[in-house]
Design a protein around this motif. Structure first.
Motif, PDB file in Angstrom:
ATOM      1  N   PHE A 191      66.102  47.585  17.805  1.00  0.00           N
ATOM      2  CA  PHE A 191      66.006  48.428  16.670  1.00  0.00           C
ATOM      3  C   PHE A 191      64.859  48.572  15.886  1.00  0.00           C
ATOM      4  CE2 PHE A 191      70.383  46.763  16.959  1.00  0.00           C
ATOM      5  CZ  PHE A 191      71.023  47.880  16.987  1.00  0.00           C
ATOM      6  N   LYS A 192      63.705  48.488  16.934  1.00  0.00           N
ATOM      7  CA  LYS A 192      62.435  48.472  16.710  1.00  0.00           C
ATOM      8  C   LYS A 192      62.062  49.948  15.781  1.00  0.00           C
ATOM      9  CE  LYS A 192      57.708  47.548  18.205  1.00  0.00           C
ATOM     10  NZ  LYS A 192      56.972  47.196  19.281  1.00  0.00           N
ATOM     11  N   ASN A 193      61.114  49.915  14.908  1.00  0.00           N
ATOM     12  CA  ASN A 193      60.858  50.956  13.856  1.00  0.00           C
ATOM     13  C   ASN A 193      62.008  51.936  13.299  1.00  0.00           C
ATOM     14  OD1 ASN A 193      58.109  50.873  14.915  1.00  0.00           O
ATOM     15  ND2 ASN A 193      58.533  51.780  16.697  1.00  0.00           N
ATOM     16  N   ARG A 194      63.097  51.248  13.143  1.00  0.00           N
ATOM     17  CA  ARG A 194      64.102  51.756  12.389  1.00  0.00           C
ATOM     18  C   ARG A 194      64.226  51.259  10.925  1.00  0.00           C
ATOM     19  NH1 ARG A 194      69.099  52.339  15.532  1.00  0.00           N
ATOM     20  NH2 ARG A 194      70.339  52.996  13.456  1.00  0.00           N
ATOM     21  N   ASP A 195      64.286  52.072   9.860  1.00  0.00           N
ATOM     22  CA  ASP A 195      64.111  51.344   8.434  1.00  0.00           C
ATOM     23  C   ASP A 195      65.525  51.833   7.754  1.00  0.00           C
ATOM     24  OD1 ASP A 195      63.511  54.129   8.627  1.00  0.00           O
ATOM     25  OD2 ASP A 195      61.546  53.929   7.451  1.00  0.00           O
ATOM     26  N   GLY A 196      65.526  50.984   6.680  1.00  0.00           N
ATOM     27  CA  GLY A 196      66.647  51.209   5.847  1.00  0.00           C
ATOM     28  C   GLY A 196      66.820  50.134   4.790  1.00  0.00           C
ATOM     29  N   LYS A 197      67.888  50.478   3.919  1.00  0.00           N
ATOM     30  CA  LYS A 197      67.974  49.485   2.752  1.00  0.00           C
ATOM     31  C   LYS A 197      68.669  48.414   3.109  1.00  0.00           C
ATOM     32  CE  LYS A 197      68.137  51.419  -1.043  1.00  0.00           C
ATOM     33  NZ  LYS A 197      68.268  52.204  -2.623  1.00  0.00           N
ATOM     34  N   VAL A 198      68.503  47.146   2.517  1.00  0.00           N
ATOM     35  CA  VAL A 198      69.046  45.899   2.943  1.00  0.00           C
ATOM     36  C   VAL A 198      70.344  45.896   2.064  1.00  0.00           C
ATOM     37  CG1 VAL A 198      69.420  43.405   2.641  1.00  0.00           C
ATOM     38  CG2 VAL A 198      67.211  44.442   3.265  1.00  0.00           C
ATOM     39  N   THR A 199      71.634  45.748   2.881  1.00  0.00           N
ATOM     40  CA  THR A 199      72.897  45.848   2.103  1.00  0.00           C
ATOM     41  C   THR A 199      73.663  44.532   1.880  1.00  0.00           C
ATOM     42  OG1 THR A 199      74.032  46.124   4.290  1.00  0.00           O
ATOM     43  CG2 THR A 199      73.464  48.225   3.277  1.00  0.00           C
ATOM     44  N   GLN A 200      73.056  43.656   2.734  1.00  0.00           N
ATOM     45  CA  GLN A 200      73.549  41.998   2.456  1.00  0.00           C
ATOM     46  C   GLN A 200      72.617  41.205   3.019  1.00  0.00           C
ATOM     47  OE1 GLN A 200      77.108  41.463   4.733  1.00  0.00           O
ATOM     48  NE2 GLN A 200      77.746  39.551   3.416  1.00  0.00           N
ATOM     49  N   VAL A 201      72.350  40.107   2.472  1.00  0.00           N
ATOM     50  CA  VAL A 201      71.412  38.885   2.636  1.00  0.00           C
ATOM     51  C   VAL A 201      72.620  37.940   2.982  1.00  0.00           C
ATOM     52  CG1 VAL A 201      69.887  37.358   2.025  1.00  0.00           C
ATOM     53  CG2 VAL A 201      69.443  39.697   1.482  1.00  0.00           C
ATOM     54  N   TYR A 202      72.923  37.597   4.267  1.00  0.00           N
ATOM     55  CA  TYR A 202      73.763  36.774   4.594  1.00  0.00           C
ATOM     56  C   TYR A 202      73.091  35.037   5.068  1.00  0.00           C
ATOM     57  CZ  TYR A 202      78.322  35.933   6.978  1.00  0.00           C
ATOM     58  OH  TYR A 202      79.700  35.274   7.052  1.00  0.00           O
ATOM     59  N   ARG A 203      73.037  34.484   3.642  1.00  0.00           N
ATOM     60  CA  ARG A 203      72.416  33.018   3.763  1.00  0.00           C
ATOM     61  C   ARG A 203      73.073  32.099   4.800  1.00  0.00           C
ATOM     62  NH1 ARG A 203      70.591  32.138  -2.204  1.00  0.00           N
ATOM     63  NH2 ARG A 203      69.279  34.035  -2.532  1.00  0.00           N
ATOM     64  N   LYS A 204      74.299  32.318   5.015  1.00  0.00           N
ATOM     65  CA  LYS A 204      74.745  31.148   5.829  1.00  0.00           C
ATOM     66  C   LYS A 204      74.640  31.458   7.335  1.00  0.00           C
ATOM     67  CE  LYS A 204      79.696  29.425   6.748  1.00  0.00           C
ATOM     68  NZ  LYS A 204      81.002  29.764   6.478  1.00  0.00           N
ATOM     69  N   LYS A 205      74.409  32.707   7.624  1.00  0.00           N
ATOM     70  CA  LYS A 205      73.907  32.911   9.064  1.00  0.00           C
ATOM     71  C   LYS A 205      72.386  33.193   9.231  1.00  0.00           C
ATOM     72  CE  LYS A 205      78.336  34.997  10.577  1.00  0.00           C
ATOM     73  NZ  LYS A 205      78.851  35.935  11.452  1.00  0.00           N
ATOM     74  N   PHE A 206      71.629  33.162   8.185  1.00  0.00           N
ATOM     75  CA  PHE A 206      70.331  33.426   8.310  1.00  0.00           C
ATOM     76  C   PHE A 206      70.028  34.870   8.673  1.00  0.00           C
ATOM     77  CE2 PHE A 206      70.451  28.886   8.571  1.00  0.00           C
ATOM     78  CZ  PHE A 206      69.615  28.448   7.416  1.00  0.00           C
ATOM     79  N   ILE A 207      70.766  35.822   8.235  1.00  0.00           N
ATOM     80  CA  ILE A 207      70.211  37.221   8.829  1.00  0.00           C
ATOM     81  C   ILE A 207      70.587  38.241   7.508  1.00  0.00           C
ATOM     82  CG2 ILE A 207      71.351  36.910  11.130  1.00  0.00           C
ATOM     83  CD1 ILE A 207      73.857  38.163  10.340  1.00  0.00           C
ATOM     84  N   ILE A 208      70.121  39.420   7.838  1.00  0.00           N
ATOM     85  CA  ILE A 208      70.421  40.365   6.957  1.00  0.00           C
ATOM     86  C   ILE A 208      71.253  41.524   7.510  1.00  0.00           C
ATOM     87  CG2 ILE A 208      68.464  39.741   5.364  1.00  0.00           C
ATOM     88  CD1 ILE A 208      66.786  41.978   6.644  1.00  0.00           C
ATOM     89  N   HIS A 209      71.708  42.443   6.596  1.00  0.00           N
ATOM     90  CA  HIS A 209      72.210  43.407   7.124  1.00  0.00           C
ATOM     91  C   HIS A 209      71.667  44.771   6.681  1.00  0.00           C
ATOM     92  CE1 HIS A 209      76.266  41.084   8.006  1.00  0.00           C
ATOM     93  NE2 HIS A 209      75.467  41.349   8.909  1.00  0.00           N
ATOM     94  N   VAL A 210      71.151  45.711   7.339  1.00  0.00           N
ATOM     95  CA  VAL A 210      70.510  46.803   7.099  1.00  0.00           C
ATOM     96  C   VAL A 210      71.331  48.205   7.273  1.00  0.00           C
ATOM     97  CG1 VAL A 210      68.410  48.286   7.426  1.00  0.00           C
ATOM     98  CG2 VAL A 210      68.159  45.734   7.755  1.00  0.00           C
TER      99      VAL A 210
END
Length: 155
Positions: A62-81
């Motif tokens: 998904f390189k060069n795709r942008d968007g707003k962070v909808t969720q910061v999932y600390r348990k899995k060390f990921i974010i959802h955009v």
């Protein structure tokens, strides 16, 4: 060569510290670099990512795709955009998790706490700005301002 003897360089201990970290430590681990214009504006290289930040993906499919962070999932060390999803077999769309180190923050969601963090971490105002400055006697506080009373014996 090991620089800090208080920190272990053991792979096993590092992985244990990473995966058993508390939420506050995970927040720091899940930091993302700021874009070049934000780095120049705030003199800060990276910030912990949070919901409502706008990011651009710089690695992966998904390189060069942008968007707003909808969720910061600390348990899995990921974010959802937003708009980075995939379709399941039943037709439902699910967000794809992206590690924060693989994105660049392009717009910060500023609130009073975040502004205070940016001011505190500003490298232009840190002690390094005075690094080459020579001190004179007028800069050093005098030790004679506080008088020491002689110790008296208790009779």
């Amino acid at each position: 060569m090991k620089y800090n003897t208080a920190v272990s360089s053991s792979r096993r201990k590092s992985r244990k510290a990473y995966f058993t970290a508390d939420s506050e430590t995970k927040r720091k681990i899940m930091s993302a670099p700021l874009s070049d214009d934000l780095q120049k504006k705030y003199n800060v290289r990276s910030m912990p990512i949070r919901k409502e930040d706008e990011v651009q993906v710089v690695r992966g499919n998904f390189k060069n795709r942008d968007g707003k962070v909808t969720q910061v999932y600390r348990k899995k060390f990921i974010i959802h955009v937003e708009r980075i999803t995939r379709e399941k077999n039943n037709g439902a769309s699910v967000p794809i998790g992206i590690h924060p180190s693989k994105v660049v923050i392009t717009k910060l969601h500023l609130d009073p706490d975040r502004k205070a963090i940016l001011e505190r971490r500003n490298r232009a105002t840190l002690k390094g700005a005075d690094k080459g400055k020579k001190y004179v006697k007028a800069d050093v506080p005098s030790a004679t301002t506080t008088e020491q009373k002689p110790a008296t014996s208790l009779d």
